[in-house]
Design an enzyme around this catalytic site. Structure first.
Site, PDB file in Angstrom:
ATOM      1  N   LYS A  84       0.918  -1.113  -0.156  1.00 25.91           N
ATOM      2  CA  LYS A  84       0.002   0.073   0.039  1.00 25.91           C
ATOM      3  C   LYS A  84       0.817   1.173   0.051  1.00 25.91           C
ATOM      4  O   LYS A  84       1.901   1.289   0.723  1.00 25.91           O
ATOM      5  CB  LYS A  84      -1.051   0.008   1.112  1.00 25.91           C
ATOM      6  CG  LYS A  84      -1.693   1.382   1.233  1.00 25.91           C
ATOM      7  CD  LYS A  84      -2.656   0.885   2.292  1.00 25.91           C
ATOM      8  CE  LYS A  84      -3.900   2.240   2.577  1.00 25.91           C
ATOM      9  NZ  LYS A  84      -4.782   2.012   3.761  1.00 25.91           N
ATOM     10  N   SER A 159      -9.779   2.015   2.682  1.00 28.99           N
ATOM     11  CA  SER A 159      -8.583   2.810   1.860  1.00 28.99           C
ATOM     12  C   SER A 159      -7.509   1.950   1.250  1.00 28.99           C
ATOM     13  O   SER A 159      -6.863   2.425   0.312  1.00 28.99           O
ATOM     14  CB  SER A 159      -7.936   4.064   2.573  1.00 28.99           C
ATOM     15  OG  SER A 159      -6.855   3.323   3.712  1.00 28.99           O
ATOM     16  N   SER A 183      -9.824  -0.197   7.054  1.00 30.49           N
ATOM     17  CA  SER A 183      -9.254  -0.277   5.685  1.00 30.49           C
ATOM     18  C   SER A 183      -8.672  -1.542   5.081  1.00 30.49           C
ATOM     19  O   SER A 183      -8.219  -1.313   4.053  1.00 30.49           O
ATOM     20  CB  SER A 183      -8.359   0.960   5.596  1.00 30.49           C
ATOM     21  OG  SER A 183      -8.870   2.200   5.429  1.00 30.49           O
TER      22      SER A 183
HETATM   23  N1  GLN Z   1     -13.174   4.656   6.381  1.00 30.37           N
HETATM   24  C1  GLN Z   1     -12.473   5.202   7.366  1.00 30.37           C
HETATM   25  C2  GLN Z   1     -11.977   6.432   7.392  1.00 30.37           C
HETATM   26  O1  GLN Z   1     -12.405   7.046   6.546  1.00 30.37           O
HETATM   27  C3  GLN Z   1     -11.322   4.156   7.767  1.00 30.37           C
HETATM   28  C4  GLN Z   1     -10.189   4.486   7.196  1.00 30.37           C
HETATM   29  C5  GLN Z   1      -8.904   3.563   7.469  1.00 30.37           C
HETATM   30  O2  GLN Z   1      -8.992   2.563   8.025  1.00 30.37           O
HETATM   31  N2  GLN Z   1      -7.576   3.960   7.156  1.00 30.37           N
HETATM   32  O3  GLN Z   1     -11.400   7.056   8.034  1.00 30.37           O
END
Ligand code: GLN
Length: 511
Positions: A84, A159, A183
């Site tokens: 990532k 994400s 994410s």
């Molecule tokens: N969807 C969540 C956010 O927008 C989690 C994102 C994540 O785990 N990096 O913060």
């Protein structure tokens, strides 16, 4: 020999040791698949660097007599991996999905990257993600959306969307992700692959571009639980460079699965699964519920028992998380000022104007929204009303888990209330995106290990993830459940073009 795009990392490892293929060949094929894919799953590939790593792996493979001799030192020797683009890497760009870092090349490797390189893995490239990992759709304003291999008009989830889509499409067998509030689990669910977020502190955050430091945790994405066990073990372990790193030994997760392996009829006998009422209520799509219940029935058939439990403070997870995470983000992102890293506005009147223009140009709308909210909740006079209050909610949510785990071994439910939505459908609706995190945020706030395991498809053929949550440091329990499930079911083998059959109507045996 089967198609390399279909082989698990463990199978690739055996093929490499048996000289049925070389690391260079696997790397070349992976790079070709990435170049031919239209998913936008990668933000940077550097074929020369990849091939140099692969050739070095081949040299080392030539000195190892047989598979198994290298488990302690180089368990991933020659196996391709993708990272990532939140993990900084020497040689590849490290953008965090942001214009702010669009051309940034780190002088050092993140601890995760360093450990996996030491384990012998060959980096295929950097995967696309939501900007600074903020989001759940991977509709990135700077680099475009990642497309879901099951239906390219749909989001990959986020994400870690690039990582999940890349594994789902067979571009690579293993990928790293990060999970601050879901994410790893949510894109794994939406792309039909297996993903695990370990206990907070299991994996070093050194060199992981910070979003919300008290929640950020690296995780593993693969085709199945065994590959996740292999990858997670190679990533995890104490690191003095991360002040919240746990000084706890890393279990031999994969070895434990092998012991549990012999096909006893009831490998999960005695395992008590709790089903929170709050995870099975209104707002969850019927197709998701049906698939989750079908996954639970399979666990019950393997000897587990399932019973309803309560996690009464679940609805507080969204306000708590969306206060704490932006607060920490506003602080972490203050370093992007045009002086030290990345983008700097080309025209400005004075220093203040340079900061303002740089940040206005470098960050997308969602990141700005979070910086503004975070700065507000930390500001004098509001700190106690919002930030301290959110920390109190966080404690209550963790207490709910503690109470529940006095009676059950694992908690299960959906990963997300829906399957992947269409690209563009929710882009301008941040609140809908936030609400869709309802089932992943609680485990993140409590720092608990949690996993997404494919459990079938909805009526439209889109994959659904079963979430499993375990007490602190019990990743092994999650992996054991998932591996047992995957030994007797085929949902993790479904691919775009050959989907799992839709689950029968809601109201199956378990639940
Ligand atoms: N969807 C969540 C956010 O927008 C989690 C994102 C994540 O785990 N990096 O913060």
């Amino acid at each position: 020999m089967s198609d390399p795009a279909e082989r698990s990392a463990l199978e690739l490892r055996l093929d490499l040791h048996a000289r049925r293929c070389s690391a260079e060949q696997l790397a070349r094929e992976g790079l070709e698949r990435i170049a031919a894919s239209g998913l936008n799953a990668f933000l940077d590939v550097q074929p020369e660097l990849t091939l140099a790593q692969a050739r070095a792996a081949d040299d080392r493979l030539a000195t190892i007599a047989r598979a198994g001799d290298d488990w302690r030192t180089t368990p991933l020797l020659g196996v391709p991996i993708a990272h990532k683009d939140i993990f900084v890497t020497r040689g590849w760009k490290s953008t965090a999905g942001s214009r702010m870092l669009a051309d940034y090349v780190s002088p050092f490797d993140a601890a995760v990257v360093e450990r996996l390189a030491a384990a012998g893995a060959v980096t295929l490239g950097k995967t696309h993600c939501d900007e600074f990992a903020m989001g759940s759709a991977n509709e990135n304003p700077h680099f475009g959306p990642v497309r879901n291999p099951w239906d390219e008009s749909r989001i990959s989830g986020g994400s870690s969307g690039g990582s999940a889509a890349a594994v789902a499409a067979g571009l690579v067998a293993l990928a790293t992700g990060t999970d601050t509030g879901g994410s790893v689990r949510q894109p794994a669910a939406m792309c039909g692959v297996t993903g695990i977020k370990p206990t907070y502190g299991r994996v070093s955050r050194d060199g992981m571009i910070a979003f919300a430091s008290s929640l950020d945790q690296a995780g593993a994405i693969g085709r199945d639980a065994r590959d996740c066990a292999l990858l997670l073990a190679a990533m995890a372990g104490f690191d003095a460079r991360d002040s919240t790193s746990l000084e706890t030994a890393v279990p031999d997760w994969l070895g434990e699965l092998a012991v549990a392996d012999p096909a006893t009829a009831q490998p999960l006998a005695g395992l008590r699964i709790g089903l929170p009422d709050e995870f099975f209520g209104a707002g969850v799509d019927d197709g998701v519920l049906a698939a989750v219940r079908q996954g639970l029935s399979a666990l019950v058939a393997l000897g587990a028992t399932a019973r309803p439990i309560r996690l009464p403070r679940t609805d507080l997870a969204i306000p708590a998380y969306y206060t704490i995470a932006p607060a920490e983000a506003s602080s972490n992102l203050s370093r992007f000022d045009g002086v030290r890293y990345g983008h700097r506005a080309s025209r400005y009147a004075d220093l203040d104007d340079m900061y303002a223009r740089t940040r206005a140009e470098g960050f997308g709308a969602e990141v700005k929204r979070r910086i503004i909210v975070g700065t507000y909740v930390l500001s004098h006079g509001y700190y106690d009303a919002y930030y301290v209050k959110a920390q109190q909610l966080r404690r209550l949510i963790a207490d709910d888990f503690r109470t529940a785990f006095a009676e059950v071994d694992v908690i299960a439910g959906p990963v997300a209330p829906t399957t992947a939505w269409r690209i563009g459908e929710q882009t301008d609706d941040p609140v809908s995106n936030y609400l869709a995190d309802i089932f992943t945020l609680p485990a993140s706030l409590a720092g608990l290990p949690a996993m997404s395991v494919p459990c079938g498809a909805d009526a439209g053929g889109l994959p659904v993830g079963l979430q499993l949550i375990a007490p602190w440091l019990e990743e092994g329990r999650l992996l054991r459940c998932a591996a047992a499930l995957q030994q007797t079911t085929d949902w993790h083998r479904a691919r775009a073009g050959r989907p799992a059959a839709p689950a029968a109507s809601p109201g199956g045996a378990a639940g």
